[in-house]
Design a protein around this motif. Structure first.
Motif, PDB file in Angstrom:
ATOM      1  N   ASP A  37      40.135  38.289  63.730  1.00 27.55           N
ATOM      2  CA  ASP A  37      40.655  39.098  64.833  1.00 27.55           C
ATOM      3  C   ASP A  37      40.373  40.555  64.502  1.00 27.55           C
ATOM      4  N   PRO A  38      39.687  41.291  65.383  1.00 26.19           N
ATOM      5  CA  PRO A  38      39.381  42.704  65.097  1.00 26.19           C
ATOM      6  C   PRO A  38      40.609  43.515  64.700  1.00 26.19           C
ATOM      7  N   ARG A  39      41.771  43.139  65.186  1.00 24.55           N
ATOM      8  CA  ARG A  39      42.985  43.877  64.825  1.00 24.55           C
ATOM      9  C   ARG A  39      43.374  43.679  63.370  1.00 24.55           C
ATOM     10  N   ALA A  40      42.798  42.648  62.738  1.00 25.06           N
ATOM     11  CA  ALA A  40      43.127  42.377  61.332  1.00 25.06           C
ATOM     12  C   ALA A  40      42.492  43.378  60.382  1.00 25.06           C
ATOM     13  N   VAL A  41      41.543  44.175  60.875  1.00 21.87           N
ATOM     14  CA  VAL A  41      40.932  45.206  60.020  1.00 21.87           C
ATOM     15  C   VAL A  41      42.001  46.163  59.513  1.00 21.87           C
ATOM     16  N   ALA A  42      42.958  46.495  60.368  1.00 15.24           N
ATOM     17  CA  ALA A  42      44.033  47.402  59.958  1.00 15.24           C
ATOM     18  C   ALA A  42      44.861  46.802  58.830  1.00 15.24           C
ATOM     19  N   HIS A  43      45.082  45.489  58.889  1.00 13.08           N
ATOM     20  CA  HIS A  43      45.841  44.827  57.821  1.00 13.08           C
ATOM     21  C   HIS A  43      45.071  44.864  56.506  1.00 13.08           C
ATOM     22  N   ALA A  44      43.750  44.708  56.576  1.00 14.12           N
ATOM     23  CA  ALA A  44      42.918  44.789  55.373  1.00 14.12           C
ATOM     24  C   ALA A  44      42.981  46.189  54.777  1.00 14.12           C
ATOM     25  N   ARG A  45      42.960  47.203  55.642  1.00 16.14           N
ATOM     26  CA  ARG A  45      43.085  48.580  55.144  1.00 16.14           C
ATOM     27  C   ARG A  45      44.420  48.784  54.439  1.00 16.14           C
ATOM     28  N   HIS A  46      45.481  48.266  55.030  1.00 16.62           N
ATOM     29  CA  HIS A  46      46.812  48.415  54.424  1.00 16.62           C
ATOM     30  C   HIS A  46      46.868  47.705  53.076  1.00 16.62           C
ATOM     31  N   PHE A  47      46.294  46.495  53.010  1.00 16.83           N
ATOM     32  CA  PHE A  47      46.251  45.760  51.742  1.00 16.83           C
ATOM     33  C   PHE A  47      45.562  46.582  50.658  1.00 16.83           C
ATOM     34  N   ALA A  48      44.389  47.127  50.988  1.00 16.92           N
ATOM     35  CA  ALA A  48      43.634  47.884  49.990  1.00 16.92           C
ATOM     36  C   ALA A  48      44.395  49.133  49.564  1.00 16.92           C
ATOM     37  N   HIS A  49      44.951  49.858  50.529  1.00 14.96           N
ATOM     38  CA  HIS A  49      45.643  51.106  50.210  1.00 14.96           C
ATOM     39  C   HIS A  49      46.866  50.846  49.331  1.00 14.96           C
ATOM     40  N   SER A  50      47.693  49.890  49.730  1.00 11.94           N
ATOM     41  CA  SER A  50      48.921  49.627  48.968  1.00 11.94           C
ATOM     42  C   SER A  50      48.608  49.077  47.583  1.00 11.94           C
ATOM     43  N   THR A  51      47.607  48.204  47.479  1.00 13.14           N
ATOM     44  CA  THR A  51      47.259  47.612  46.183  1.00 13.14           C
ATOM     45  C   THR A  51      46.732  48.662  45.224  1.00 13.14           C
ATOM     46  N   LEU A  52      45.772  49.451  45.676  1.00 16.80           N
ATOM     47  CA  LEU A  52      45.161  50.446  44.795  1.00 16.80           C
ATOM     48  C   LEU A  52      46.149  51.538  44.417  1.00 16.80           C
ATOM     49  N   THR A  53      47.007  51.913  45.344  1.00 16.29           N
ATOM     50  CA  THR A  53      48.026  52.919  45.034  1.00 16.29           C
ATOM     51  C   THR A  53      48.989  52.404  43.980  1.00 16.29           C
ATOM     52  N   SER A  54      49.361  51.124  44.083  1.00 19.85           N
ATOM     53  CA  SER A  54      50.274  50.547  43.095  1.00 19.85           C
ATOM     54  C   SER A  54      49.642  50.466  41.716  1.00 19.85           C
ATOM     55  N   TRP A  55      48.303  50.430  41.650  1.00 22.25           N
ATOM     56  CA  TRP A  55      47.597  50.404  40.377  1.00 22.25           C
ATOM     57  C   TRP A  55      47.404  51.798  39.791  1.00 22.25           C
ATOM     58  N   GLY A  56      47.814  52.818  40.516  1.00 22.70           N
ATOM     59  CA  GLY A  56      47.675  54.180  40.011  1.00 22.70           C
ATOM     60  C   GLY A  56      46.313  54.796  40.229  1.00 22.70           C
ATOM     61  N   VAL A  57      45.520  54.247  41.161  1.00 27.28           N
ATOM     62  CA  VAL A  57      44.211  54.806  41.472  1.00 27.28           C
ATOM     63  C   VAL A  57      44.412  56.129  42.208  1.00 27.28           C
ATOM     64  N   ASP A  58      43.592  57.132  41.889  1.00 24.56           N
ATOM     65  CA  ASP A  58      43.764  58.454  42.484  1.00 24.56           C
ATOM     66  C   ASP A  58      43.516  58.419  43.984  1.00 24.56           C
ATOM     67  N   GLU A  59      44.111  59.374  44.688  1.00 22.57           N
ATOM     68  CA  GLU A  59      44.111  59.369  46.149  1.00 22.57           C
ATOM     69  C   GLU A  59      42.706  59.431  46.738  1.00 22.57           C
ATOM     70  N   GLY A  60      41.832  60.240  46.143  1.00 25.19           N
ATOM     71  CA  GLY A  60      40.475  60.350  46.669  1.00 25.19           C
ATOM     72  C   GLY A  60      39.718  59.035  46.590  1.00 25.19           C
ATOM     73  N   THR A  61      39.843  58.350  45.468  1.00 21.51           N
ATOM     74  CA  THR A  61      39.173  57.058  45.303  1.00 21.51           C
ATOM     75  C   THR A  61      39.748  56.032  46.255  1.00 21.51           C
ATOM     76  N   VAL A  62      41.076  56.047  46.426  1.00 18.88           N
ATOM     77  CA  VAL A  62      41.715  55.115  47.364  1.00 18.88           C
ATOM     78  C   VAL A  62      41.186  55.343  48.777  1.00 18.88           C
ATOM     79  N   SER A  63      41.081  56.594  49.183  1.00 18.66           N
ATOM     80  CA  SER A  63      40.605  56.904  50.539  1.00 18.66           C
ATOM     81  C   SER A  63      39.177  56.407  50.742  1.00 18.66           C
ATOM     82  N   ASN A  64      38.310  56.660  49.760  1.00 21.49           N
ATOM     83  CA  ASN A  64      36.917  56.202  49.863  1.00 21.49           C
ATOM     84  C   ASN A  64      36.838  54.681  49.894  1.00 21.49           C
ATOM     85  N   ALA A  65      37.653  54.036  49.059  1.00 23.76           N
ATOM     86  CA  ALA A  65      37.636  52.574  49.003  1.00 23.76           C
ATOM     87  C   ALA A  65      38.101  51.972  50.321  1.00 23.76           C
TER      88      ALA A  65
END
Length: 312
Positions: free
Chosen positions: A183-211
């Motif tokens: 579902d095209p709307r699921a792209v937003a959920h994938a973005r949220h997954f990546a952002h929350s996961t990488l942030t919880s790992w302590g990845v810097d904000e710039g790298t998280v944004s690019n990822a």
């Protein structure tokens, strides 16, 4: 340290590797040949050599993709490295010190398929080499031929499991997977997954944004080219972030040489963003679909300790 692993990356890969090593051994004055294949663009490479084939099984080992040796440089950058031992000593003294007495010259060339560096090969010569334009062109063409053969193997391979959860994770690495609905709307959920996961790992904000940006584009492409969903995995291994999107129905071969040819095209601009914002990216097509990956890495990544596995 490098350690031995089962024959990979695909079941038929052993036949490809044995054929490739045989072709490399046929290059005049080569007394040893080696192969390295990227594992999903991450921090590890699979390495084998002609003296690791006992006639029954090709033995692979995992090495650090950031080990300071010529072959890993070639796989990461796509640049050829070649010369006499004296030529290479200036940049790779530790590697040169591991060479056998009969080695007089070395060459390291990329293995390329669909515009991506899939790995690299190494040639150990027992006589000095000119490495003139003709010889280098022949060696470059050999890398392209090996890449085309590897791609054919990948395209006819069906994996026992298509789940990214089944992919090996290096010791001490962090990894997480997420299933994206068709579902095209699921792209937003994938973005949220990546952002929350990488942030919880302590990845810097710039790298998280690019990822998140790159991952969003790859997930969008996967949903556009298939009627099914896709799966996402992010992995952080010693500072290097690798993200993979795997679908189960695409037959589109992603070739970066075509990405920027039509900058006004509706589709393809997302891949331009991936090309621009990631350190490197690539794809693997098999009988069940497509996997596309990208990496983001810091300016300085700690070097590994596997030179003896490649040099001897």
């Amino acid at each position: 340290m490098a350690h031995t692993v089962a024959s990979r990356p695909v079941p038929e890969g052993e036949t490809w590797a044995r054929s490739a090593l045989s072709r490399l051994a046929d290059v005049p004055r080569v007394h040893r040949a080696g192969l390295a294949l990227a594992e999903g663009g991450g921090r590890r490479l699979l390495f084998t050599a002609s003296d690791r084939d006992d006639g029954q099984r090709v033995t692979w080992c995992e090495i650090d993709a950031y080990e300071h040796v010529p072959l890993t440089h070639t796989v990461r950058t796509g640049e050829a490295v070649f010369g006499s031992l004296d030529d290479l000593a200036a940049g790779y003294q530790g590697f040169v010190d591991h060479q056998a007495p009969q080695t007089m010259a070395l060459a390291f060339l990329p293995i390329v398929a669909a515009g991506h560096v899939q790995g690299g090969y190494a040639l150990f010569f027992d006589a000095p080499q000119s490495f003139d334009q003709k010889q280098l062109a022949e060696l470059e063409d050999l890398g392209t031929q090996l890449g085309a053969d590897l791609r054919r193997v990948q395209r006819t391979t069906t994996h026992a499991s298509r789940s990214l959860d089944a992919e090996p994770v290096p010791d001490d690495a962090q990894a997480a997977t997420y299933s994206v609905a068709p579902d095209p709307r699921a792209v937003a959920h994938a973005r949220h997954f990546a952002h929350s996961t990488l942030t919880s790992w302590g990845v810097d904000e710039g790298t998280v944004s690019n990822a998140v940006l790159c991952l969003s584009e790859l997930v969008t492409n996967a949903l556009l080219h298939t009627d099914a969903g896709c799966e996402v995995r992010v992995m952080l291994d010693q500072g290097v972030l690798t993200a993979t999107v795997r679908d189960s129905g695409s037959t589109v071969v992603v070739n970066p040489s075509n990405v920027t040819r039509e900058p006004l095209a509706v589709h393809g601009r997302g891949l331009q963003l991936v090309d621009a914002f990631s350190t490197r990216w690539g794809s693997q097509l098999d009988a069940a679909g497509m996997s596309v990956w990208f990496t983001l890495e810091p300016a300085n990544v700690g070097l590994g300790r596997a030179a003896d596995q490649i040099g001897r």
